[in-house]
Design an enzyme around this catalytic site. Sequence first.
Site, PDB file in Angstrom:
ATOM      1  N   ASP A  31       0.839  -1.204   0.000  1.00 19.07           N
ATOM      2  CA  ASP A  31       0.000   0.000   0.000  1.00 19.07           C
ATOM      3  C   ASP A  31       0.873   1.252   0.000  1.00 19.07           C
ATOM      4  OD1 ASP A  31      -2.282   1.505   0.057  1.00 19.07           O
ATOM      5  OD2 ASP A  31      -2.756   1.133   2.160  1.00 19.07           O
ATOM      6  N   SER A  76      -7.018  -6.315  -5.708  1.00 23.21           N
ATOM      7  CA  SER A  76      -8.106  -6.914  -4.942  1.00 23.21           C
ATOM      8  C   SER A  76      -9.385  -6.916  -5.774  1.00 23.21           C
ATOM      9  CB  SER A  76      -8.345  -6.128  -3.654  1.00 23.21           C
ATOM     10  OG  SER A  76      -9.064  -4.943  -3.937  1.00 23.21           O
ATOM     11  N   GLU A  78     -11.903  -5.582  -5.001  1.00 25.55           N
ATOM     12  CA  GLU A  78     -12.517  -4.253  -4.844  1.00 25.55           C
ATOM     13  C   GLU A  78     -11.792  -3.185  -5.670  1.00 25.55           C
ATOM     14  OE1 GLU A  78     -11.822  -6.224  -1.981  1.00 25.55           O
ATOM     15  OE2 GLU A  78     -13.905  -6.914  -2.063  1.00 25.55           O
ATOM     16  N   ASN A  79     -10.580  -3.524  -6.163  1.00 27.20           N
ATOM     17  CA  ASN A  79      -9.821  -2.505  -6.918  1.00 27.20           C
ATOM     18  C   ASN A  79     -10.471  -2.134  -8.252  1.00 27.20           C
ATOM     19  OD1 ASN A  79      -6.525  -3.590  -5.757  1.00 27.20           O
ATOM     20  ND2 ASN A  79      -7.800  -1.897  -5.040  1.00 27.20           N
ATOM     21  N   LEU A 206      -7.007  -5.146   7.209  1.00 23.00           N
ATOM     22  CA  LEU A 206      -6.658  -6.310   6.384  1.00 23.00           C
ATOM     23  C   LEU A 206      -7.262  -6.243   4.983  1.00 23.00           C
ATOM     24  CD1 LEU A 206      -6.778  -9.240   8.972  1.00 23.00           C
ATOM     25  CD2 LEU A 206      -4.855  -7.819   8.268  1.00 23.00           C
TER      26      LEU A 206
HETATM   27  C1  FPP Z   1      -1.771   0.208  -3.306  1.00 20.31           C
HETATM   28  O1  FPP Z   1      -1.337   1.515  -3.467  1.00 20.31           O
HETATM   29  C2  FPP Z   1      -1.290  -0.617  -4.385  1.00 20.31           C
HETATM   30  C3  FPP Z   1      -2.091  -1.257  -5.280  1.00 20.31           C
HETATM   31  C4  FPP Z   1      -3.549  -1.176  -5.283  1.00 20.31           C
HETATM   32  C5  FPP Z   1      -1.540  -2.080  -6.338  1.00 20.31           C
HETATM   33  C6  FPP Z   1      -0.264  -2.794  -6.057  1.00 20.31           C
HETATM   34  C7  FPP Z   1       0.316  -3.057  -7.354  1.00 20.31           C
HETATM   35  C8  FPP Z   1       1.615  -3.026  -7.671  1.00 20.31           C
HETATM   36  C9  FPP Z   1       2.692  -2.855  -6.700  1.00 20.31           C
HETATM   37  C10 FPP Z   1       2.016  -3.161  -9.080  1.00 20.31           C
HETATM   38  C11 FPP Z   1       1.594  -4.406  -9.786  1.00 20.31           C
HETATM   39  C12 FPP Z   1       2.106  -5.644  -9.164  1.00 20.31           C
HETATM   40  C13 FPP Z   1       2.704  -6.647  -9.819  1.00 20.31           C
HETATM   41  C14 FPP Z   1       2.970  -7.924  -9.112  1.00 20.31           C
HETATM   42  C15 FPP Z   1       3.116  -6.547 -11.230  1.00 20.31           C
HETATM   43  P1  FPP Z   1      -2.444   2.653  -3.561  1.00 20.31           P
HETATM   44  O2  FPP Z   1      -2.602   3.003  -4.975  1.00 20.31           O
HETATM   45  O3  FPP Z   1      -3.688   2.217  -2.869  1.00 20.31           O
HETATM   46  O4  FPP Z   1      -1.739   3.781  -2.762  1.00 20.31           O
HETATM   47  P2  FPP Z   1      -2.422   4.950  -1.940  1.00 20.31           P
HETATM   48  O5  FPP Z   1      -3.199   4.303  -0.822  1.00 20.31           O
HETATM   49  O6  FPP Z   1      -1.251   5.735  -1.453  1.00 20.31           O
HETATM   50  O7  FPP Z   1      -3.280   5.706  -2.908  1.00 20.31           O
END
Ligand code: FPP
Length: 251
Positions: A31, A76, A78-79, A206
């Site tokens: 995150d 997720s 939810e994403n 979580l």
């Molecule tokens: C949360 O940060 C991160 C995600 C929702 C995605 C995680 C994805 C990656 C690290 C890249 C893809 C992964 C692979 C394995 C290729 P956020 O965007 O919610 O951050 P914020 O809460 O600061 O807005």
Amino acid sequence: MTALAAPTSAPDPGQGLGKTGIPRHVAIIMDGNGRWAHARALPRIAGHKQGVEAVRRVARAARDIGIDVLTLYAFSSENWRRPAEEVGDLMGLLRLFLKNEVDDLIRENVRLRVIGDYRALSDDLVRMIDTAIVRTADNSGPRLVIALNYGAQAEIAAAARHLAREVEQGSRAADTIDEAAIEGALATRDLPPLDLLIRTSGEQRLSNFLLWQAAYAELAFVDTLWPDFDEATLRGAVADFGRRQRRFGGL
Ligand code: FPP
């Protein structure tokens, strides 16, 4: 008073731990990509790109530390609620990751696994994921598990449906549905128990990740934003884990 029989599926203290106190199975809620980018006046995609760099770095560090299974929450269920452009960017990064990293995973003897309903992703991604899983299946080293379109509640509901179907078909008696049966129907059934669950960026929840598996896991909430997470941060969390006393409900 009648003594209650100990359930056969009670977790065994020390289960999942290597002799060295190193957690065998570590999961991470990655995150803070957006905040990392925001702090630099960059678009969110820049944070996600750095997030992929962190995935590479941390997968190597986990192997060097001796962690057997690293499970990463990449997308997720939810994403999908994020703006279409960001979902597209994340899928694009996943595509690049699969294109660029699978040869390295093979060289490094890593087995790739995916949990979550990844078949709902676009056809080309599903094909790339299936190919990557098959190409790394014979590797005998550490496992990298990527959670894609994953939600723990949906995983548990799917396990319940699976067991209900067995009862319906007559191959299972309802009374045999215990913790072990449910565990055996989860996406993680062939993985060691979760020892340590880390969430980055200071958030302490979580978010529908590995809810069943986290029952006896140690939780670590670190302030580091995911793009800044590195070997030292992981080693710090592992060292902290080594100092915890795990009781699994006992004394
Ligand atoms: C949360 O940060 C991160 C995600 C929702 C995605 C995680 C994805 C990656 C690290 C890249 C893809 C992964 C692979 C394995 C290729 P956020 O965007 O919610 O951050 P914020 O809460 O600061 O807005």
